[in-house]
Design an enzyme around this catalytic site. Structure first.
Site: not given
Lengths: 319, 325
Positions: B60, B129
């Site tokens: 990322e 998440h």
């Protein structure tokens, strides 16, 4: 690729300019005229000057917290740099950035950076933009031995290699991340070895030898320009001063410092250029006097420039 | 107008902007061959090719930083962070680099990028998440923060975000992806920084975001039967916040309930409540209430997760409380 005589003189001049700028910055900091932190590039001049001698204005660089040398080598204006160090409105960043955040987007200077390892992903982005737009420009990422162990650096090298981007990673191994010596920070002798993980060509050079740096950089930049992908160049050099001005640097021995000062890149290049007949003593004096006048003018400009108005604090947050 | 899902509306926005501007490209994990883990970028690879739809390794920092660097060098990236929870591994590139470059450089850089991310609980995805982290981004000068609740807003706001010359964090509540709505065709834009009154009312203002908007509307329907008239206002953009619209509504209804799925403590509702208290205190007839998640990580087991997510009933309770019913 061997360097032309004209480029040698330019690179020598750049190195002298960096040294002169840094010596003035050290003095002005000691006098309390420069606020905040300054991290000086003294002793590492051959790296920035040698690499940037292979670049053009439309190429990009990302720099580090020790960025003055990169900025000067990429063509940065010492007046606006010095004014920025003083926190003046006429500085590169209108006094909003200071030493660690000087940028000149017109010269492809994407900023010095206060975060160790902040630059590599940005350089990957600039390199990607060059490829995307079909330009044959490149992005050079300067990073230190400290940043060599950051995840962002490894992620950046991996992506640049996967996508064959025109990025040249230039590691300035100056032996210390503040007090942590490189042999305590990584288990490899040569940081260049890390490139093997990315199947990236890499080379270790004497970072105090301008010609060696130039040769490695010109090969890497040429490779990037023709679309063959990134390269890692490790330049072994030494930070002659403390990590920041005011750092007593007691974590290293006087013998070690003396040993490296004997390998100072500027007298070394000077000697070589005299031997080669590229420079004469008279020409050296002329160059030094010219650089001194330029830096003194920059200091005068910085001292005489106005401070920013407090009302400017919220300007430039958004485009 | 066409009826489409929230995810398809976002897809439509990508296509429109990518057709219009060759400098717009998409980058992120599984955005190409897979079409995005929630299907938002489906078919873009086929239409626009590999140079403009970039699958990345699971790094990322590398791809968010790549977006920042590419934006600084003149492109207009749309990066997809699969789950906003992953921002922790790449935050520096967003908040120290992308968000600050313009200011640090004295206004001489421009970072026109969008970081899209799914957020929110409700599908049993557990603590790493499922978060709503909009308050983190609201705390960073230099960013804009967008959080749509309808397919039409999702499309119109994404087009505006892509055209904006600043880094925009675009938060998509995952429970909304499959919801359907009428979406204007073509280059439909919704300006950043403009709230929308989703339901007019007289007695109390409910400011709600993302998946809390449909819940607030359902609560308003039920409360209407009890004789309570609820105005539901969706800020749509949290940074910059449309203070004017919120204040106008509160000055009319004299009561405020703020609803969000982020945890209550130091959440976006704290900022909205403080702003109203500072600027419209004399108009208030009741204390401002916040309905938000409790101060815990998002739990996995369905009954725990449902206990975590603010419910329609909790919204109704808060409204009844402020109107004294």
């Amino acid at each position: 690729m061997s360097i032309t005589r004209e480029k040698l003189v330019d690179a020598y001049t750049t190195m002298v300019k960096i040294r002169t700028f840094e010596e003035h910055a050290a003095q002005l900091f000691a006098e309390g005229k420069i606020p905040g932190f300054v991290h000086l590039y003294v002793g590492e001049e051959a790296v920035a000057a040698g690499v940037c001698a292979t670049l053009r204005d439309s190429d990009y660089i990302t720099s580090t917290h020790r960025g003055h040398g990169h900025l000067i080598s990429k063509g940065g204006d010492v007046k606006r740099m010095m004014a920025e160090l003083f926190g003046k409105r006429t500085g590169y960043c209108k006094g909003k950035g200071g030493s660690m955040h000087i940028a000149d987007m017109n010269l492809g200077i994407m900023g010095a950076n206060g975060i160790v390892g902040g630059g590599p992903p940005l350089a990957v982005g600039a390199g990607f933009a060059c490829k995307y737009l079909g330009r044959d420009d490149v992005a050079v990422c300067f990073f230190g031995d400290g940043a060599a162990n950051q995840g962002t650096t490894h992620e950046g090298m991996n992506l640049a290699s996967c996508w064959k981007l025109p990025v040249v990673f230039v590691n300035e191994n100056n032996c210390y991340g503040i007090s942590c010596s490189v042999d305590r920070a990584t288990c490899v002798t040569d940081i260049a070895d890390k490139a093997a993980a990315f199947d990236m060509p890499a080379v270790t050079v004497d970072g105090n030898d301008l010609m060696a740096v130039y040769e490695a950089a010109s090969e890497a930049v040429e490779r990037a320009r023709r679309g063959a992908g990134p390269t890692l160049i490790e330049c072994k050099t030494y930070r002659q001063r403390g990590h920041f001005e005011g750092d007593p640097a007691e974590y290293r021995s006087p013998e070690e410092v003396a040993e490296w000062k004997a390998k100072d890149p500027i007298p070394r290049l000077e000697k070589k250029l005299l031997e080669m007949g590229v420079l004469t003593e008279a020409r050296i004096q002329e160059i030094r006097a010219g650089v001194l006048a330029e830096v003194e003018e920059a200091v005068r400009f910085a001292e005489e420039s106005p401070l920013p108005d407090p009302s400017e604090v919220t300007e430039d947050v958004y485009a | 107008m066409a009826t489409m899902t929230f995810a398809d509306a976002l897809n439509d926005a990508h296509r429109i902007e990518m057709r219009r501007d060759p400098n717009v490209f998409v980058v992120g994990e599984d955005v190409g061959i897979y079409g995005g883990i929630f299907g938002v970028t489906k078919g873009l690879l086929e239409e626009f090719g590999e140079m403009r739809v970039r699958d990345t390794p699971i790094t990322e920092s590398a791809f968010v930083g790549c977006a920042v660097g590419a934006a600084a060098a003149g492109l207009r990236p749309v990066a997809e962070l699969m789950f906003v929870d992953f921002v922790g591994v790449c935050l520096d590139q967003l908040y120290n680099q992308g968000a600050k470059m313009r200011y640090m450089f004295g206004g001489k850089a421009q970072i026109p990028m969008v970081l899209r991310a799914s957020c929110g609980a409700g599908i049993g995805a557990a603590a790493q998440h499922s978060q709503c982290l909009e308050a983190w981004f609201m705390h960073v000068p230099g960013l804009k923060v967008v959080m749509p609740s309808t397919p039409a807003d999702a499309k119109g706001l994404l087009i505006s975000a892509i055209r904006d010359n600043n880094p925009v964090v675009f938060l998509e509540h995952k429970i909304l992806y499959a919801t359907e709505g009428e979406v204007p065709e073509g280059e439909y834009t919704v300006p950043l920084g403009k709230a929308d009154v989703k339901r007019k009312g007289e007695d109390v203002t409910v400011v709600a975001t993302a998946a809390m908007v449909p819940k607030a509307l359902a609560a308003a329907d039920a409360l209407a039967a009890e004789g309570i008239s609820v105005e539901v206002l969706d800020p749509r953009t949290l940074l910059p916040l449309d203070e004017e619209a919120i204040l106008a509504s509160v000055k009319k209804t004299h009561r405020l309930v703020v609803v969000h799925e982020a945890v209550k403590f130091a959440g976006p509702g704290g900022e909205i409540a403080a702003m109203v208290a500072e600027k419209a205190f004399d108009y208030l007839d009741a204390p401002i209430l916040r309905v938000a998640a409790p101060f815990s990580p998002v739990p996995f087991s369905p009954p725990l997760e449902q206990a975590f997510i603010p419910s329609e009933e909790r919204i109704s309770q808060a409204v009844r409380e402020v109107v004294g019913a």
